[in-house]
Write a protein that holds these residues in place. Sequence first.
Motif, PDB file in Angstrom:
ATOM      1  N   VAL A  14       5.226  53.691  62.966  1.00 11.16           N
ATOM      2  CA  VAL A  14       4.167  52.942  63.753  1.00 11.16           C
ATOM      3  C   VAL A  14       3.104  52.316  62.930  1.00 11.16           C
ATOM      4  CG1 VAL A  14       2.430  53.224  65.347  1.00 11.16           C
ATOM      5  CG2 VAL A  14       4.502  54.383  65.850  1.00 11.16           C
ATOM      6  N   ALA A  15       2.771  53.103  61.836  1.00 14.25           N
ATOM      7  CA  ALA A  15       1.549  52.722  60.945  1.00 14.25           C
ATOM      8  C   ALA A  15       2.154  51.817  59.943  1.00 14.25           C
ATOM      9  CB  ALA A  15       1.375  53.969  60.017  1.00 14.25           C
ATOM     10  N   SER A  16       3.173  51.763  59.346  1.00  9.66           N
ATOM     11  CA  SER A  16       3.841  50.767  58.281  1.00  9.66           C
ATOM     12  C   SER A  16       4.376  49.810  59.233  1.00  9.66           C
ATOM     13  CB  SER A  16       4.859  51.493  57.441  1.00  9.66           C
ATOM     14  OG  SER A  16       6.033  52.025  58.435  1.00  9.66           O
ATOM     15  N   GLY A  17       5.119  49.608  60.292  1.00 11.28           N
ATOM     16  CA  GLY A  17       5.257  48.373  61.133  1.00 11.28           C
ATOM     17  C   GLY A  17       6.989  48.283  61.021  1.00 11.28           C
ATOM     18  N   GLY A  18       7.589  49.196  60.183  1.00 11.51           N
ATOM     19  CA  GLY A  18       9.135  49.000  60.610  1.00 11.51           C
ATOM     20  C   GLY A  18       9.740  50.040  59.750  1.00 11.51           C
ATOM     21  N   VAL A  19      10.882  50.233  60.191  1.00 11.82           N
ATOM     22  CA  VAL A  19      12.063  51.400  59.573  1.00 11.82           C
ATOM     23  C   VAL A  19      12.002  51.133  57.891  1.00 11.82           C
ATOM     24  CG1 VAL A  19      14.196  52.300  59.506  1.00 11.82           C
ATOM     25  CG2 VAL A  19      13.191  51.496  61.643  1.00 11.82           C
ATOM     26  N   GLN A  20      12.381  50.081  57.229  1.00 13.42           N
ATOM     27  CA  GLN A  20      12.209  49.967  55.974  1.00 13.42           C
ATOM     28  C   GLN A  20      11.030  50.364  55.097  1.00 13.42           C
ATOM     29  OE1 GLN A  20      15.463  49.561  54.352  1.00 13.42           O
ATOM     30  NE2 GLN A  20      14.118  50.457  52.865  1.00 13.42           N
ATOM     31  N   ALA A  21       9.897  49.853  55.803  1.00  8.72           N
ATOM     32  CA  ALA A  21       8.676  50.384  55.146  1.00  8.72           C
ATOM     33  C   ALA A  21       8.438  51.728  55.056  1.00  8.72           C
ATOM     34  CB  ALA A  21       7.451  49.394  55.758  1.00  8.72           C
ATOM     35  N   ASN A  25       7.953  54.427  51.997  1.00  9.27           N
ATOM     36  CA  ASN A  25       6.706  55.446  51.960  1.00  9.27           C
ATOM     37  C   ASN A  25       7.260  56.896  51.735  1.00  9.27           C
ATOM     38  OD1 ASN A  25       5.141  53.087  51.942  1.00  9.27           O
ATOM     39  ND2 ASN A  25       4.695  53.026  54.016  1.00  9.27           N
ATOM     40  N   LEU A  26       8.220  57.040  52.699  1.00 10.42           N
ATOM     41  CA  LEU A  26       8.262  58.582  52.639  1.00 10.42           C
ATOM     42  C   LEU A  26       9.763  58.940  51.888  1.00 10.42           C
ATOM     43  CD1 LEU A  26       8.643  58.700  56.813  1.00 10.42           C
ATOM     44  CD2 LEU A  26       6.974  59.622  55.177  1.00 10.42           C
ATOM     45  N   GLY A  27       9.909  58.110  50.941  1.00 13.19           N
ATOM     46  CA  GLY A  27      11.296  58.467  50.230  1.00 13.19           C
ATOM     47  C   GLY A  27      12.622  58.768  50.899  1.00 13.19           C
ATOM     48  N   MET A  28      12.877  58.131  51.889  1.00 13.50           N
ATOM     49  CA  MET A  28      13.945  58.444  52.813  1.00 13.50           C
ATOM     50  C   MET A  28      14.534  57.319  52.677  1.00 13.50           C
ATOM     51  SD  MET A  28      12.137  60.316  55.840  1.00 13.50           S
ATOM     52  CE  MET A  28      13.778  60.657  56.811  1.00 13.50           C
ATOM     53  N   THR A  29      15.968  57.232  53.248  1.00 15.11           N
ATOM     54  CA  THR A  29      17.019  56.084  53.341  1.00 15.11           C
ATOM     55  C   THR A  29      16.441  55.624  54.779  1.00 15.11           C
ATOM     56  OG1 THR A  29      18.532  57.428  54.602  1.00 15.11           O
ATOM     57  CG2 THR A  29      18.685  57.093  52.053  1.00 15.11           C
ATOM     58  N   SER A  30      16.687  54.246  54.914  1.00 14.99           N
ATOM     59  CA  SER A  30      16.461  53.554  56.442  1.00 14.99           C
ATOM     60  C   SER A  30      17.342  54.369  57.317  1.00 14.99           C
ATOM     61  CB  SER A  30      16.506  52.161  56.130  1.00 14.99           C
ATOM     62  OG  SER A  30      18.072  51.821  55.736  1.00 14.99           O
TER      63      SER A  30
END
Length: 304
Positions: A14-21, A25-30
């Motif tokens: 929600v905060a970043s506006g998208g799954v990839q972003a 930010n979280l160091g995870m895969t999409s």
Amino acid sequence: MLDPHRLTVFRAVVASGGVQAAADNLGMTSSAVSQHLAALQRETGLVLFERAGRGIVPTEAALVLDAQSDDAMSEWSRLDRVVGDLRDGRSGRLSIGYFASAGSAWMPTLVRRLSAEYPDLVLELVLNEVGQRGRLPDIDLVIDPPDTPPPHGHRRVDLTEDPFVAVLHRDHPLAGRPSVALTDLRGETWISNDLPRSVGHRILVAACAAVGLRPRFSVQAQDHHTAIGFVAAGVGVSVMPGLAARSLPASVVRVPIDPPAPVRHLAAVVRQLGASTAPAERAVQLLQDLIAHPSGLRGRTLGR
């Protein structure tokens, strides 16, 4: 029960506006982020995101869940820190809420002394002049009338009264007086030194209204350090709590205000912590000693 980690991932999207972003930010895969979102939607039974072009946008339900989860996530984060402290062998945690003038006048000495006596204690200092959410600090320094009841599970310790003073440039015609009345400042350019909705500003405006004075705030400084800078530059005058006017440049003087002067009543609202109250009680004792002996606490060792 909702999974806090999935909520964290959801809030990041929600905060970043998208799954990839959010994934970056979280160091995870999409794909891992998408799996968490799908699992959270199944847990809640809510549609949380809708397709929009090549991306997704949060639904109204998602925005409500995001806003309403602030307090819960804050508490979970606090609990996670407590577990970390226990795992690392630290004995406890104490949070203290403070307002700006108390922060500059009291907090550095208080923290130094308390840390020396309780080296394993984790201290959290929170500026409480902005809206507080979630759990109140263990000790909350407040500006309230003396008869204000404390929140449930807390007790109030009255600390001191803090009369307001006039802060003037040293070349101001009133700077050499032993005291001034609020009405002596009629027609002056006033510099605000607090937020418009703050308790301190309301106290000042009410005191002025009581003597038939309506200050002309031409400069909205909204903090005492900046307001003092404007006074030093000769822009105008400011009326602020004495605690906020402790350290002044050579070009600025403080002058007491004649009765009925505005005054702040300062208190500590202390959480009833149960058996482990020693650090909180000691913090209150140190505050009381610092207020009673403002020039002596830095240079001497206090007994418990």
